[in-house]
Structures are given as structure tokens and as C-alpha cells.
Design an enzyme around this catalytic site. Structure first.
Site, PDB file in Angstrom:
ATOM      1  CD  GLU A 181       1.103   6.796   1.172  1.00 28.16           C
ATOM      2  OE1 GLU A 181       2.014   7.375   1.767  1.00 28.16           O
ATOM      3  OE2 GLU A 181       1.007   6.796  -0.075  1.00 28.16           O
ATOM      4  CD  GLU A 250       5.574   5.288   2.812  1.00 29.65           C
ATOM      5  OE1 GLU A 250       5.711   6.375   2.209  1.00 29.65           O
ATOM      6  OE2 GLU A 250       4.952   4.317   2.348  1.00 29.65           O
TER       7      GLU A 250
END
Length: 824
Positions: A181, A250
């Protein structure tokens, strides 16, 4: 040298065996290719340190039974390298054993090495000892960081390669991830951030793992890195390269819980909707974050103000039970997706708008049965649409799946599986809490309150993390001031002690007395502590105990966020004077005496007191013996009545507790969760105004059956252990609403049987499981038939057929839905 015939045969057989076992993993713009075959991957996150090795096989098998074909996990650097070049791969940090359990179940593995994880994990999984390296800056084009990151990442790759766990070696690992991320927070790093991303990609490729590398949330991921999506919805996501498949690393199955927040929930219907929409729009891989959330055992597993439970409203709950209907509803979704796998990964796509917000998508390929989706993205408007000569009812915010483009086998809004209500039952092995006999001992404070026992001194108020390197939650700041010398005080005088802290918790002592404490509310880690105190003429001892509750996990330059009383100021303020102690000589002591003595291990030489059990007394250790609850159900400890502290069973850490902290009521809580419309964590909450966490998981592997077990608590704020008891978690009430002609399975868990059938009623249900209102028509025929089929069994199947209607046939029903409620 000439090989013997026998040696040559062995060599040939070995080569053939390797070829047979080896798995080639590649990809194109459509999907991953396993041995040249495109595959749909449906994965789930299970973090090995958030459970125990004894739980892993059951968690993985339940994941497989739920329709997953892969398990994903992060690798947690600070758990594996708690001190520089000292490694831990034992117990619930046995990464290799965990991956082998995945392999034993016949599933693929996705290894997100990072080694930055985030994951609401202390410091995002980065070891605090990195802070002591001169010139260190995390997660950027910094040589010190790259050296340490390279060392650990290489260590992990070498370990899995040595154990032959990579797919080309016959192992289960089909994907690996570098960084995590970073694209979300890289802006402030400027060009150094861009250079770091390029270095990560180059370094990852140099490791030659033989499987693709992914970078999640990284739009500028260099080729051949595959950039992937994280979030509640990723149907609109497009990879940055047409040759990269569309992957969702995710899909947040719920959300994590903080000490000051209620319990967040995400409806099964919305979670299923998000997955179906993703595959409708050419998705190829989805991973549930989390599929099993687990528990933040110890102090290094939970980030700032994150509770010990990391349940995440996942399909498998914190204890490993199936969360119904979420687990079962997703299982049916996965089965429907797999039925049309070949069409999804090979077919050409044809989209047709059937009405406003309602789209049909058809996957067509030569020689393959076509597959179809019909989605309704309207939040409030149901739709009945014509598609290829047939009518389909598609509720608002739902997707219908037609694997043969004719028959709907699944709709994400139509839940045709059981709902389970979990209950907690008393420990049947003994009569608690009455049988629990407590002993206690105080945390030794006298040296710290006198300013003694410090490891070093400094004329600066130091930052806590760089001082403790996270070896403990606690840091003592100790100094003294001669008020007579400073301001000429000749008699006792009232002043205000003012301490500026970056928290998270502060306890202040003056001349040996606790004058007050304060914690940072709502995750705001800066607060001003102020208390009135009487100071004496001459020398006054001031001792400040600063405590952290997990470390920052996310954001640009997050390692620079301070903790403790760094810089202060610390002041004594009178009516006409201010004494600034910030530049005083401060003595520092890391941790508590009880921590250093390892009181939680219950050593025989440790002295405990059995008389006059104190309650509501801060800085107190408590100990008791108990019998393990009977049966196989998960075990929890009820800590209602305690304040804040930490708990251990037989020397195993259960994590931090903070039972006295009540969840906020901001945003409100509600019994009913509306699944339609975009989800956010505040949309559906329960537990407002209640203790943030009351029950704490005690894994069965921590317990000894048939002999005494030891519970030890360190109570920091002051609590009453007299109400503490152990309980088990099991299925209590189970319910199902069954459409005409449909079949639903009912089941208990852990060897329990269905003890009785409570309700068999036809009609539209009013209320919810365990609280159905009297409506519709009760059917005796259904009651007796279902009782005969189910009572005394752990599971049974029920088909809603005409012959169950009985006397309800003549009833003026608006629906022939069958509502069944049973008790385990």
C-alpha cells in the site's frame, strides 16, 4: 566420471519426480495461469501469529470447505526479528509450518512479504530497533532501510526456497508481494519515493522466486510487478498494464475494532455483492481480508488503540467458529463462480443494459458453456428484467449468477443459509467465580517513586519509542526539584503539575503519591495532563510513568510520530511562579519490575499474598488457579470489573485488556444492518456504550486438561478480580428462511447436536433469529418432519416442499417461505 546404472536410474527418477511436482505460474491480462491453465483464485487472509499452530489445520480446512482455493498471509518482521539478527520462527511464528499446513490442505498460498505489513499491527510489522540505526528512514530511498529490508526479505525467500515451498519447487506459494500500500502514502516522499518503488521491483526480481510479484495499491508499479487493488469495492479497478490480470488483494470483510469504538459489521449480502461485481467486470483473483481475523496476542500484534480482538467480522470468527450466514452465503457464491470459471477466464464479454442501473454481462467462448451475471446497482429499486427470453427478479444492490446463462443459481441478496447466534456458557468444570481463589502482590514502585533504579540520565525529555525500542509499553521519567532553592518556598504549597504528553497514558506521582492519571481519548495521542498537588519546601520527587497502547502503523513518515513526554514541557505552576522541569536531569527506567522478574511465568520463588485481597488498587498483580472448561468449544475469560492491564494463562500472553474503556456512541448502533449502498465501517455497529472488549480468547492449546491452570493479571488502573470467570463459546440458536423448493442445511459445531426445533412457520418472517415475531402460519407437519430429521444430529438438511405446508395450504399466505428456528 562415469555414472553407474543404478545412479543413473535414481537421477532420472528424481528429475521426473521434480517435473511432476513442479508448478509453473505465469499470467496474462486475463488471469493467473497455473501450469498453463487460467485459474480463478478465491483466497482468504489468515495471519498465523493471530492464532495458534493447533488452530491452523482447522482454520484452513474450514476455509477450504467455504470454497477458498488459496490462503494469504503477511510476514511479520518485528515478530520474526525482535532484536537485530536474533530470529524467532517458533510457536505461532512458525511461518514454515503454517505454509506447510496450507500445502497439506491442497490449497495455494499467497505470501505478502512486504516486509511492511500495516495490518493494524504494532509499527506495521517493522521492528522498533531500526530506529537506533544512524541515518535510518523507513520506506523510502534510504540505504540503511534498504539494507535491512533486503536482509529480512532475502531471509524469508531463502527459507521458503530451502523448504521447497515455492510453486516451481512443488510448493503452494503462487504469488509473492513486495512492499504494501505504498502508493497510498508515497506523495510526501517525492522523487525518493519513486526511486524506492523502482528499487523494490528490481530487488524483488533479483530474488528469482519463480512466481509473479505483486504490489498492492501501487499504480506506478514497474513491470513485471502486478499492481492490485485493496478496498471494500474493486470492481472498477483496472491494472496499470493490459498484460496484468485484475486482482483484489484485500476485500475488507468487515473492519477492525479500536478501544474507543463500537463493533463494526459488514452484511453478508454486501460482501457477496462486491465479489460478484468484481468477477462480473473481469476480475480474476479476490482475497478476503480477513477470512479469519484472530487475536492480538502479546503486545506487538496490535497497533495504536487496537483491541486485543481482531475479529474483523470475518467469515470465521475470532475463535475459529463459522460466522453464519456470512460463511455459508459466501460458500454458495464461490460455488457459483467456479461453475462458470472456464467462461470467465476464456470468454469474450458482452454487456447489455437492461434498465437503469441493471446490467447483464455474458461471457462467451467457443466450446465452453457461456456464463452470465445480472447486476442491479440501484440502492433502493428492485428490478424484474427480461434477458434472453426469460424474466429474472434482481433485488436492489445485488448480483444474480447464471452459470449457464439460463438458471439463476445464486443471488447475492438472497440468503439461503442458516444464521447462527453464538452464546457464552459457564465453565462446567467448576463453579466460577466462587471457586477461584486469588493471591496478589504489588508492583514494586518504591524505587521508581524515589527516582532510583534508572538505567541512565539525560537533561532532555526523551521520545519513548527510541528510548525503549518497544521492549515494554512503559517508560519511567524521574526527576527532583528543590522548591526552596528555585522559588524560596518555605512551607507546603499548592501548585499545578502540568505535563504535555504524546501519550497514550500517563500516571503522575509526586513525593511517592499517585496524584492522577489520564489517557488520550479517541486515538488523539496528544493531551495535557494537569493536577493540583501539594509540594514541600526543599526536595520534591516527581515520577511520571508513560505508557503506550500499540504503536503507529500507517502513513507517510509514521515512524516519526512521537510517543511519551518527548520535549514536554513539564511544569510546576504556582500563583506567581512557574518552574519548568523540562531541562532538569531526568532519570529513565524502561518497563516494570514485574516484567523484568517475569511474574507472569509464576516462578515458585515469587512471593504472593493470600490475605486481604485488594480491589480497585492500581499497579497490582493477581493470580489464580482454575480448571479448563470441558468439551471442545473455544474458551474465553470474562474480565468485566477489571480496569486496564495484561493477562497470561500458563505463561502464554492473552494480550492487553482494557475492560473499563466504554465504546463511544458516536454514529449510533442499530439492530438491523442495511446492506444496500456503499459500505463504511460506521454504517453498521453494535455495542455502543458497552465495554470495548469484555471477553478475551484463551486458546485450548494454552490449557492443561485435568490439572490446575494459572491465570496471572497485571492490573494497571485498578480493578476487581472477584467476578472473573471462564466461559465457552458455542452455537446457541440457529435459524433459516427457506424459499419454496430450496434446501438448507442446519448445523451446530464442535460436536454439538440440535436439541430441539423451536419454530416451523410459513410466511414472510418478521423480526430476526432468536426474536421472530408471531406472524405467518405454524405447520405441525413441518415441525414433526424437521424434528425427526434434525433433533439429536449435529447437522441436517431441510427442503421446503409442498408436503410440509400441512394445514397452512388453505391459509391465505403472501409467501411460502419456511422459517425454521432450532436450538443447539
Amino acid at each position: 566420471m562415469e555414472l553407474s546404472k543404478s545412479s543413473l536410474v535414481v537421477l532420472i527418477l528424481t528429475s521426473i519426480c521434480y517435473v511432476v511436482q513442479s508448478t509453473e505460474v505465469s499470467y496474462d491480462g486475463r488471469a493467473l495461469k497455473i501450469d498453463g491453465q487460467h485459474r480463478v483464485i478465491i483466497s482468504g487472509s489468515i495471519h498465523y501469529p493471530r492464532s495458534t499452530p493447533q488452530m491452523w489445520p482447522d482454520l484452513i480446512q474450514k476455509s477450504k470447505a467455504g470454497g477458498l482455493n488459496a490462503i494469504e498471509t503477511y510476514v511479520f518482521w518485528n515478530g520474526h526479528e525482535p532484536r537485530q539478527r536474533e530470529y524467532n520462527f517458533e510457536g505461532n511464528y512458525d511461518l514454515i509450518r503454517f505454509i506447510k499446513e496450507i500445502q497439506n490442505a491442497g490449497l495455494y498460498a499467497i505470501l505478502r512479504i512486504g516486509p511492511y505489513a500495516c495490518a493494524e499491527w504494532n509499527y506495521g510489522g517493522i521492528p522498533a530497533w531500526l530506529r537506533k540505526i544512524p541515518g535510518m528512514q523507513f520506506r523510502t530511498n534510504n540505504q540503511q532501510w534498504k539494507d535491512e529490508m533486503q536482509n529480512f526479505t532475502t531471509l524469508i525467500v531463502d527459507m521458503v526456497r530451502r523448504e521447497k515451498l515455492l510453486a516451481p519447487q512443488g510448493g503452494p506459494i503462487i504469488l509473492t508481494q513486495i512492499e504494501n500500500e505504498y502508493g497510498n502514502i508515497m506523495g510526501p516522499y517525492g522523487e525518493e519515493g519513486n526511486q524506492y518503488v523502482k528499487w523494490c521491483a528490481s530487488f524483488a526480481q533479483s530474488l528469482e522466486v519463480g512466481v509473479p510479484w505483486i504490489m498492492c495499491q501501487q499504480d506506478n508499479a514497474p513491470q513485471p510487478m502486478i499492481n492490485t487493488c485493496n478496498g471494500y469495492y474493486c470492481d472498477q479497478f483496472k491494472p496499470n498494464n493490459p498484460n496484468s490480470p485484475k486482482m483484489w488483494t484485500e476485500n475488507w470483510s468487515g473492519w477492525f475494532k479500536a478501544w474507543d469504538k463500537p463493533d463494526p459489521h459488514r452484511a453478508a449480502e454486501d460482501l457477496a455483492f462486491s465479489v460478484a461485481r468484481f468477477f462480473q467486470l473481469k476480475g480474476s483473483l479476490v482475497n478476503y481480508y480477513m477470512y479469519h481475523g484472530g487475536t492480538n496476542f502479546g503486545r506487538t500484534t496490535g497497533g495504536p488503540y487496537i483491541t486485543t480482538t481482531y475479529d474483523y467480522d470475518a467469515p470465521l470468527d475470532e475463535y475459529g467458529n463459522k460466522r453464519q450466514p456470512k460463511w455459508g452465503h459466501l460458500k454458495e457464491l464461490h460455488a457459483a463462480i467456479y461453475m462458470m470459471e472456464q467462461a470467465l477466464i476464456h470468454g469474450d464479454v458482452k454487456d447489455v443494459e437492461l434498465s437503469k442501473g441493471v446490467w447483464a454481462t455474458k461471457y462467451i467462448a467457443n466450446g465452453i458453456t457461456p456464463g452470465c451475471f445480472i447486476s442491479n446497482t440501484n440502492e433502493n429499486s428492485d428490478a424484474t428484467v427480461d434477458f434472453e427470453g426469460a424474466k429474472y427478479f434482481v433485488p436492489a444492490w445485488s448480483v444474480s449468477i447464471l452459470p449457464d446463462c439460463k438458471q439463476e443459481v445464486h443471488n447475492t441478496a438472497k440468503v439461503n443459509v442458516q444464521t447462527s447466534i453464538m452464546v457464552k456458557k459457564p465453565n462446567t468444570a467448576e463453579n466460577e467465580p466462587n471457586d477461584l481463589k486469588w493471591s496478589w502482590r504489588p508492583e514494586t514502585l518504591r524505587h521508581s517513586l524515589k527516582g532510583l533504579g534508572g538505567s541512565f540520565t539525560d537533561y532532555t525529555l526523551l521520545e519513548q519509542i527510541t528510548t525503549t525500542l518497544d521492549e515494554s509499553d512503559y517508560l519511567w521519567y524521574m526527576t527532583s526539584v528543590d522548591t526552596k532553592q528555585y522559588v524560596g518556598i518555605t512551607q507546603e504549597h499548592e501548585v499545578t503539575l502540568r505535563v504535555n504528553s504524546t501519550g497514550h497514558i500517563l500516571y503522575a506521582f509526586v513525593n511517592g503519591h499517585l496524584i492522577g492519571s489520564e489517557y488520550a481519548p479517541n486515538g488523539n495521542f496528544t493531551f495535557m495532563f494537569e493536577r493540583k498537588v501539594m509540594i514541600e519546601p526543599g526536595e520534591n520527587k516527581i515520577s511520571l510513568l508513560s505508557a503506550t497502547v500499540g504503536l503507529k502503523t500507517y502513513g507517510s513518515f509514521f515512524e516519526q510520530m512521537p510517543a511519551g513526554i518527548v520535549g514536554g514541557p513539564v511544569q510546576l505552576i504556582g500563583d506567581d511562579f512557574t518552574i519548568d522541569l523540562s531541562k532538569n536531569e531526568w532519570s529513565y527506567k524502561i518497563g516494570l519490575d514485574g516484567e523484568k522478574k517475569k511474574l507472569y511465568l509464576d516462578n515458585p520463588e515469587d512471593k504472593w499474598y493470600d490475605e486481604k485481597l485488594p480491589t480497585k488498587r492500581p499497579f497490582t498483580w493477581y493470580k489464580t488457579k482454575f480448571q479448563a472448561p470441558l468439551g471442545l468449544d473455544p474458551v474465553v475469560i470474562d474480565l468485566l470489573g477489571m480496569g486496564k492491564g495484561a493477562a497470561w494463562v500458563n505463561g502464554n500472553s492473552l494480550g492487553r485488556y482494557w475492560t473499563s474503556y466504554l465504546s463511544s456512541t458516536n454514529g449510533g448502533c442499530r439492530d438491523y444492518c442495511e446492506y444496500r449502498g456503499n459500505y463504511q465501517s460506521q454504517k453498521c455497529q453494535t455495542g455502543c456504550g458497552e465495554p470495548s472488549q469484555r471477553w478475551y480468547h484463551v486458546p485450548r492449546s494454552f490449557l492443561k486438561a485435568g490439572e490446575p491452570n494459572t491465570l496471572i493479571l497485571f492490573e494497571e488502573a485498578g480493578g476487581d478480580p472477584s467476578k472473573i470467570n471462564f466461559q465457552t463459546v458455542s452455537v446457541g440458536t440457529i435459524c433459516a428462511t427457506i424459499d419454496q423448493g430450496k434446501t438448507v442445511s442446519l448445523s451446530c459445531q464442535n460436536g454439538q447436536s440440535i436439541s430441539k426445533i423451536d419454530i416451523t412457520r410459513f410466511g414472510e418472517p418478521e423480526g430476526s433469529c432468536g426474536r421472530f415475531e408471531k406472524s405467518g402460519c405454524d405447520s405441525n407437519e413441518a415441525y414433526f418432519a424437521i424434528s425427526n430429521a434434525c433433533v439429536g444430529k449435529e447437522s441436517c438438511s431441510i427442503q421446503n416442499s409442498e408436503n410440509l405446508l400441512g394445514g397452512c395450504k388453505s391459509n391465505s399466505l403472501t409467501s411460502k417461505k419456511l422459517v425454521v428456528q432450532a436450538t443447539c
